[in-house]
Design an enzyme around this catalytic site. Structure first.
Site, short mmCIF file in Angstrom:
data_model
loop_
_atom_site.label_atom_id
_atom_site.label_comp_id
_atom_site.label_asym_id
_atom_site.label_seq_id
_atom_site.Cartn_x
_atom_site.Cartn_y
_atom_site.Cartn_z
N GLU A 100 27.49 23.39 78.13
CA GLU A 100 26.95 24.39 79.06
C GLU A 100 27.55 25.76 78.82
O GLU A 100 28.74 25.89 78.51
CB GLU A 100 27.28 23.99 80.50
CG GLU A 100 26.52 22.77 80.94
CD GLU A 100 26.26 22.77 82.44
OE1 GLU A 100 25.70 21.79 82.91
OE2 GLU A 100 26.60 23.74 83.14
N CYS A 120 35.89 17.43 79.31
CA CYS A 120 37.27 17.89 79.53
C CYS A 120 38.15 16.70 79.88
O CYS A 120 37.75 15.84 80.67
CB CYS A 120 37.30 18.90 80.69
SG CYS A 120 38.95 19.60 80.96
N CYS A 124 40.72 17.20 86.69
CA CYS A 124 41.07 17.84 87.98
C CYS A 124 40.09 17.30 89.03
O CYS A 124 38.89 17.18 88.77
CB CYS A 124 40.97 19.36 87.87
SG CYS A 124 42.08 20.03 86.61
N CYS A 127 36.68 19.17 90.08
CA CYS A 127 35.86 19.77 89.03
C CYS A 127 34.87 18.75 88.44
O CYS A 127 35.26 17.65 88.04
CB CYS A 127 36.76 20.32 87.94
SG CYS A 127 35.85 21.03 86.55
N GLU A 168 39.33 22.53 78.47
CA GLU A 168 40.61 23.19 78.67
C GLU A 168 40.93 23.97 77.38
O GLU A 168 41.29 23.36 76.35
CB GLU A 168 41.69 22.12 78.96
CG GLU A 168 43.10 22.62 78.96
CD GLU A 168 43.33 23.96 79.64
OE1 GLU A 168 42.94 24.13 80.81
OE2 GLU A 168 43.89 24.86 78.99
N SER A 197 41.04 31.07 80.50
CA SER A 197 41.50 30.43 81.74
C SER A 197 42.05 29.05 81.42
O SER A 197 41.43 28.27 80.71
CB SER A 197 40.31 30.30 82.70
OG SER A 197 40.69 29.61 83.87
N SER A 220 44.94 28.54 86.33
CA SER A 220 44.40 27.83 87.48
C SER A 220 45.55 27.18 88.25
O SER A 220 46.04 26.13 87.86
CB SER A 220 43.40 26.76 87.01
OG SER A 220 42.25 27.36 86.52
N LEU A 221 45.98 27.83 89.29
CA LEU A 221 47.15 27.36 90.03
C LEU A 221 46.73 26.39 91.14
O LEU A 221 47.19 25.26 91.20
CB LEU A 221 47.87 28.58 90.62
CG LEU A 221 49.34 28.43 90.94
CD1 LEU A 221 50.13 28.05 89.70
CD2 LEU A 221 49.89 29.72 91.52
N HIS A 222 45.91 26.87 92.04
CA HIS A 222 45.24 26.06 93.07
C HIS A 222 46.14 25.42 94.12
O HIS A 222 45.63 24.74 95.03
CB HIS A 222 44.39 24.94 92.44
CG HIS A 222 43.40 25.42 91.43
ND1 HIS A 222 42.76 26.62 91.55
CD2 HIS A 222 42.95 24.86 90.29
CE1 HIS A 222 41.96 26.78 90.51
NE2 HIS A 222 42.05 25.74 89.73
N CYS A 339 31.49 27.97 89.07
CA CYS A 339 32.77 27.40 88.63
C CYS A 339 32.88 25.95 89.07
O CYS A 339 32.68 25.64 90.25
CB CYS A 339 33.94 28.12 89.28
SG CYS A 339 34.19 29.75 88.69
#
Ligand code: SAH
Length: 353
Positions: A100, A120, A124, A127, A168, A197, A220-222, A339
């Site tokens: 994509e 990926c 996570c 996601c 990633e 990212s 990407s901390l989150h 996202c």
């Protein structure tokens, strides 16, 4: 079986992604003058060249000999446009894999969100890409191709590229760095308009720092603490928050560039006043910018997006702590192109290509 006795020039991977010096070597191997490399470069990156047999400025005889050499362009398998102008593409690679890519127009700007892997492996929890598992890394021509495809479809120059599609990037770091070079030098996009990212892979942010990368680094901390981060991002177990932040500090010191921290807001989970204060404590005195991303829903999990008021409160708390912060406006939700919603399926498309 016939065996050719003629010394053939060394095989090259698909031409797209190659620099002018690489193309100059290639042309020399074919005993052609150096100016042919410039013609080839122009044709690849600025004229949408797809098959060398169409390269009309090359001598006819040579062109026919080159016809089988791969250029490295994909096919648009599916295209869907959201009412806000965002377009999601499913692109088919030579081996049949689908990835994509998203084109996001905004006034004079056109941002492309590129994938760096097919699927990926990071898994996570919030996601969609991770839910489908991992297939393979992308090659550099497959990354550059995504940008050219969007540029051609929109008939508008791409101004920004974000490595925020599937995958990633730092697990495919050599290819990503190579494609950053090509997007900058060959396609002509300023390094500072390119953003990589990452969820963070031990040692790899330091690697980018050593390269004096001038592209923007987004992490990407989150979560505002290690325990919470581990519940959302399985790989965080092998990468303590302190170590990640240390690498980011080194990155700022070596490159002089600030780091962007991405923080998905999940209602009642990481969006409380105390989380904002905890986050601010980690980032104090650090050249950063926090990008808050209100959660975009995916089927498999039942996280919630916080209310606009809660998002505003979180932002205000950070601001009061002197942290630079903005909220990412979700684009492409209606085409499942926002996202975290990328999963290489066409089911939710609104308008087939
Ligand atoms: N693997 C890289 C790049 C891909 S994700 C990374 O993790 O940074 C790009 C951004 O979208 C990341 O910040 C990611 O955490 C975020 N994202 C993933 N799922 C999301 C969701 N459901 N809602 C909002 N943002 C999401």
């Amino acid at each position: 079986m016939s065996v050719s006795l003629i010394d053939r020039p060394s095989p090259l991977p698909p031409l797209l992604g190659a620099s002018l010096p690489e193309l100059t070597d290639w042309v020399a191997q074919h005993n052609q003058p150096a100016y042919r490399a410039k013609q080839l470069h122009q044709w690849l990156y600025h004229q949408g060249g797809r098959s060398l047999s169409d390269l009309s400025v090359f001598p006819k005889q040579w062109r026919s000999e080159l016809a089988d050499i791969p250029v490295g362009r994909s096919q648009i398998h599916h295209r869907s446009a959201a009412p806000d102008g965002t377009v999601k593409y499913l692109l088919r690679m030579e081996d049949g894999q689908i990835i994509e890519t998203v084109g996001i127009p905004s006034g004079k700007r056109l941002t492309v969100c590129v994938s760096s892997q097919v699927g990926c492996p990071m898994a996570c929890d919030f996601c969609a890409t991770g839910k489908g598992g991992f297939l393979r890394n992308l090659h550099r021509h497959e990354i550059v191709d995504q940008v050219l495809t969007v540029q051609e479809d929109f008939e508008q120059r791409v101004s920004n590229v974000v490595f925020m599609g599937m995958g990633e990037p730092l697990l495919n770091v050599d290819v990503v760095l190579d494609s950053v070079r090509s997007l900058n030098e060959d396609v002509g996009i300023g390094q500072r308009s390119l953003t990589v990212s990452t969820v963070g892979i031990p040692g790899r942010i330091r690697r980018l720092a050593e390269q004096r990368l001038q592209a923007t680094l987004a992490v990407s901390l989150h979560a505002s603490n290690q325990a919470l981060r581990e519940t959302l991002i399985p790989s965080a177990r092998q990468y303590p928050l302190e170590q990640l932040l240390d690498e980011c500090r080194d990155y700022v010191d070596s490159t002089g560039r600030r780091v962007t921290f991405e923080y998905i807001l999940l209602a009642e989970l990481n969006d409380c006043h105390s989380h904002a204060l905890e986050l601010a404590k980690h980032l104090r005195g650090f050249q950063t910018h926090v990008n808050l991303i209100p959660y975009n829903p995916i089927q498999e999990v039942d996280y919630q997006r916080p209310s606009p008021q809660r998002i505003q409160d979180f932002m205000d708390t950070l601001k009061a702590q002197h942290i630079a912060v903005s909220v990412r406006r979700s684009r492409g939700l209606a085409a499942d192109a926002a996202c975290g919603q990328l999963r290489a399926n066409a089911d939710s498309s609104t308008s087939p290509s």
